[in-house]
Scaffold this motif. Structure first.
Motif, PDB file in Angstrom:
ATOM      1  N   ARG A   1     -31.382  15.273  10.951  1.00 31.70           N
ATOM      2  CA  ARG A   1     -32.545  14.454  10.610  1.00 31.70           C
ATOM      3  C   ARG A   1     -32.187  12.969  10.663  1.00 31.70           C
TER       4      ARG A   1
ATOM      5  N   SER B   1     -34.971  19.474   5.613  1.00 31.34           N
ATOM      6  CA  SER B   1     -33.633  20.019   5.821  1.00 31.34           C
ATOM      7  C   SER B   1     -33.388  21.229   4.928  1.00 31.34           C
TER       8      SER B   1
ATOM      9  N   ALA C   1     -35.706  24.141   6.157  1.00 32.04           N
ATOM     10  CA  ALA C   1     -35.247  24.697   7.434  1.00 32.04           C
ATOM     11  C   ALA C   1     -34.029  25.595   7.230  1.00 32.04           C
TER      12      ALA C   1
ATOM     13  N   SER D   1     -23.544  21.231  12.829  1.00 32.85           N
ATOM     14  CA  SER D   1     -24.419  22.249  13.407  1.00 32.85           C
ATOM     15  C   SER D   1     -23.604  23.416  13.954  1.00 32.85           C
TER      16      SER D   1
ATOM     17  N   GLY E   1     -28.528  20.007   8.645  1.00 27.23           N
ATOM     18  CA  GLY E   1     -29.917  19.558   8.739  1.00 27.23           C
ATOM     19  C   GLY E   1     -30.082  18.096   8.380  1.00 27.23           C
TER      20      GLY E   1
END
Length: 818
Positions: A459, A783, A786, A697, A455
């Motif tokens: 970002r 972050s 999420a 990710s 995250g």
């Protein structure tokens, strides 16, 4: 050996009888081992694989340290000559010294000219490194480094194979480099590509031919003691320590400062082992930290996979309690039973490793697709014996890691309870679920750290991609041209630039055309020292980036200029003028306008009058802080190479062909250099951040999948073990909703504990990756939130499915025989 063979046969039969368990365990391990093997292949290539030279432990790279310009800098050619004189005079520490410089040339072997990457090296380059020539001969000869003698080249083995088909007949053939004839003298051995990682040259040329190959500032720099141009490697005596080498270099730097105080004041030399300097010290730290981040993440995935398999083995061990009890009852020792179960674990691990190898190849290829723009496409990152050995090692450690605890628990089986086929006592029953719960919490914590890291990178990438670079980000096409490579005269270079601007501006769909010495985000341009004229500034000159541009440059890039930009009237016979950026103007003239003031720039005798103030832009990277910068008029000091910028009314890619045809028509002996759109430049700029975001990710998603499977497995097993309890609750009137709540609440409790632990760990680990991030604060709430929300949603699904099964429990079926 007979017992080992018996254990193996028993293990294989046992695994075949439980295909679902076997496939689940092997796939979990394959994912964990595969990504670790892929990442290790890159770590090995970048940091562990030695440079193929003779006795590398005695080779060290020299860097110049200058307090006025912090950093690790090369060595000037005059300073290298003085070092070589000291060595040849019988220094008892350093045996020999070589120098090299990376450069690009235009080569014509046959057909169209092509751009080649080369290293200009001293004649002793191959002999000092102890690298034998595979075909032909090297660059050393009777003339040594005498200027202009023996125009030879040595080809890199891979380039020889690719460009000339590995033909031995090319030895002795003549080719043209920058318009000068050179003879192919030899081919370097296979696997040798210089001493710099990811900077493999196509060929090596002798530095003694620099007058024939170089022009402009580069050619002038070889005679300037202040121009730090060369990478220098010394070979020390086998018994010389780094401290002794530093002492020798300290004496040399003191002598140079005494003899040449204007250029060497404060300058010293430091050395780094050749293997460590294969990546420049300026960048090595970033590569190391990036490797550490990826290594830690894939390590987390391996631990998650191990926890998954350990949970599977714990559940399987419960179903085999009677088998273990019988074996213990008939006299099989605990050690023998542990060995059998560890054999099963190791077999699972090795089968997982076999499946992991093709997965590692896929992951490696995917990772390689996000390599830095400067990396050559043929860099050797393979799965050789080192990587296979690493895979075997990690499989062995993994097998022991996830198999030991279940094996030890099997030894503690209560024979009486197991043989009666009764459930274990309450006190013992809490132990195994507690261990499985701990493993789930561990999985959740590690996955949370990975997801938060992903995250943060996503970002940061969003911040960088949406940050205003200070110039046009669309409808711009660029191509480099290097007329100095073909020894064009200054007048011919000036005429070529004028023609390119005029003819490119006449192409259909072109709005504005400009020329500049350097492209955007290309290292900041040529470094120059600047001092304001008339100000009380007794400090050292400010070192900043500079660029020589034509009048159309600012309009092509959409850079606003306060005051006046350059005009066509700014020529060599007019007063020198400059445009500074806003940061530089406020640095020297915070209380008044800088327009009309004067500055002195290194390399020029006359002061420059500031005629305009340009908007700040990004010069080195998209993430940089505002830095001072200066532009000078290109036609007042024409560079030997430049970049043509074409701003278009529509898609710039549509003009690739016309612009390339124009260049070949006006200068057929010059290959186009980096014909790209501004979009392609910006796409490549944040490669490190993009690579981190993409792979964190992917790895985060992989960790999430493995962990959710682990949660599901534990909850499903827990429901099966508590069937009698659940049936009793239903018989006593418990509603389906209360049963679902019982199961889901227990699973989410483990997830929440893991989330809390993972979040705390992530807060501490975030500092170690802070240099890669461009978020406003390291503890980035979006972050963290999420990652928690994603995990809770996935965990909810993983717990609801077993909960639904529990809701449907039939008391009559479960309790009828109890």
């Amino acid at each position: 050996m007979e017992r080992l063979w018996h254990d193996l046969r028993f293990t294989l039969r046992s695994l075949i009888r439980t295909p679902v368990f076997t496939i689940a365990a092997i796939l979990s391990l394959a994912l964990g081992i595969g990504v670790n093997t892929a990442i290790f292949s890159f770590v090995d290539a970048m940091f562990l694989r030695g440079v193929p030279v003779e006795d590398p432990s005695t080779l060290r790279t020299i860097y110049t340290k200058d307090p006025k310009v912090p950093g690790w800098w090369p060595v000037s050619y005059p300073n290298y000559e003085d070092l070589l004189t000291r060595v040849e005079g019988g220094d008892d520490t350093v045996v020999d010294a070589l120098a090299y410089r990376i450069a690009a040339f235009s080569m014509i072997a046959e057909g169209e000219p092509e751009r080649v990457q080369a290293e200009m090296v001293t004649a002793n380059y191959f002999s000092v490194l102890g690298v034998p020539i595979a075909e032909g001969r090297g660059l050393d000869g009777e003339g040594g480094d005498v200027l202009g003698t023996e125009p030879l080249i040595v080809l890199r083995h891979a380039y020889w194979q690719q460009r000339f088909g590995g033909d031995p007949g090319v030895i002795g053939r003549s080719v043209s480099l920058n318009g000068q004839p050179f003879t192919i003298a030899g081919v370097a051995p296979e696997g040798f590509s210089g001493v710099r990682f990811a900077a493999e040259p196509d060929l090596w040329v002798p530095m003694r031919m620099r007058r024939e190959l170089l022009s402009g500032r580069m050619a002038q720099g070889f005679g300037m003691r202040q121009a730090m141009l060369l990478s220098v490697v010394v070979r020390a005596q086998p018994n010389a320590s780094p401290a002794q080498i530093e002492t020798t270099l300290a004496r040399l730097s003191a002598d140079l400062e005494r003899d040449h105080p204007d250029t060497n004041r404060g300058r010293t030399f430091e050395t780094i082992a050749l293997l460590e300097s294969s990546i420049h010290p300026r960048f090595r730290g970033g590569y190391v930290r990036g490797g550490q981040v990826l290594t830690a993440v894939v390590g987390f995935i391996l631990l998650i996979a191990c926890a998954n398999v350990a949970n599977l083995l714990l559940a399987r061990a419960v179903s085999r309690r009677k088998e273990f009890a019988i074996r213990l009852a008939i006299g099989v020792g605990g050690g023998r039973l542990v060995r059998q179960l560890l054999t099963e674990s190791l077999v699972l691990a090795f089968l997982g490793a076999l499946v992991a190898l093709p997965l590692a190849v896929v992951t490696r290829n995917l990772l390689w697709g996000y390599r830095p723009p400067s990396f050559p496409s043929d860099l050797a990152i393979g799965l050789d014996w080192r990587i296979l050995g690493f895979t075997l090692l990690i499989a062995t450690v993994t097998g022991v890691l996830f198999g030991l605890v279940p094996a030890l628990q099997a030894v503690r089986t209560d024979m009486v309870t197991a043989l009666k086929e009764e459930a274990p006592p309450r006190a013992g029953g809490r132990r195994r679920p507690t261990l499985r719960a701990i493993l789930v919490v561990l999985q959740v914590a590690l996955s949370t750290v990975t997801l938060i890291g992903a995250g943060l990178f996503l970002r940061s990438l969003s911040v960088i991609e949406n940050r205003d670079p200070g110039f046009e980000t669309e409808r711009l096409l660029m191509v480099g041209v290097d007329p100095g490579a073909q020894r064009y005269t200054p007048d011919r270079i000036r005429n070529l630039y004028d023609t390119l601007e005029r003819e490119a501006g006449a192409l259909a769909g072109v709005e504005v055309v400009g020329l500049a010495e350097k492209g955007p985000l290309a290292g900041g341009g040529f470094l120059r020292r600047v001092q304001p004229v008339g100000l009380d500034d007794s400090g050292d000159p400010l070192v900043l980036g500079s660029n020589r541009v034509t009048p159309g440059y600012f309009e092509a890039f959409g850079i606003q200029v306060e005051g006046q930009a350059f005009t066509d009237a700014d020529r060599a016979d007019t007063r020198p003028v400059a445009v500074v950026n806003r940061t530089l103007a406020e640095r020297f003239w915070p209380d008044k306008s800088a327009i009309g003031s004067q500055i002195r720039l290194s390399g020029s005798q006359e002061p420059f009058e500031i005629i305009g103030i340009a908007r700040d832009a990004k010069y080195v990277s998209l993430g940089e802080q505002p830095q001072p910068y200066v532009y000078t008029a290109l036609r007042q000091d024409v560079p030997t190479e430049a970049v043509l910028y074409v701003r278009t009314a529509g898609d710039p890619a549509a003009l690739r062909g016309p612009v390339e045809s124009l260049l070949r028509r006006e200068a057929s002996d010059l290959p186009p250099i980096d014909l790209r759109t501004i979009g392609e430049v910006l796409e490549a700029a944040p490669w490190g951040l993009r690579m981190g975001a993409v792979f964190l990710s992917l790895f985060g998603a992989l960790a999430l999948i493995l962990t959710s499977l682990g949660i599901y497995g534990v909850m499903a097993y827990g429901v099966s073990q508590r069937q009698r309890e659940i049936a009793t609750r239903v018989a006593l009137g418990a509603t389906p909703g209360s049963i679902l709540n019982l199961v889901v609440r227990g699973g989410l409790a483990l997830v929440v504990i893991g989330l809390v632990i993972g979040t705390v760990v992530a807060v501490f680990l975030t500092r170690s990756i802070s240099r890669f991030l461009f978020v406003e604060q390291l503890i980035d709430p979006p972050s963290f939130i999420a990652a928690s929300v994603i995990f809770l949603l996935v965990a909810l699904i993983a717990t609801v499915v077993p909960g639904v099964r529990a809701m449907r429990t039939s008391p009559a079926l479960v309790l009828k025989d109890r």
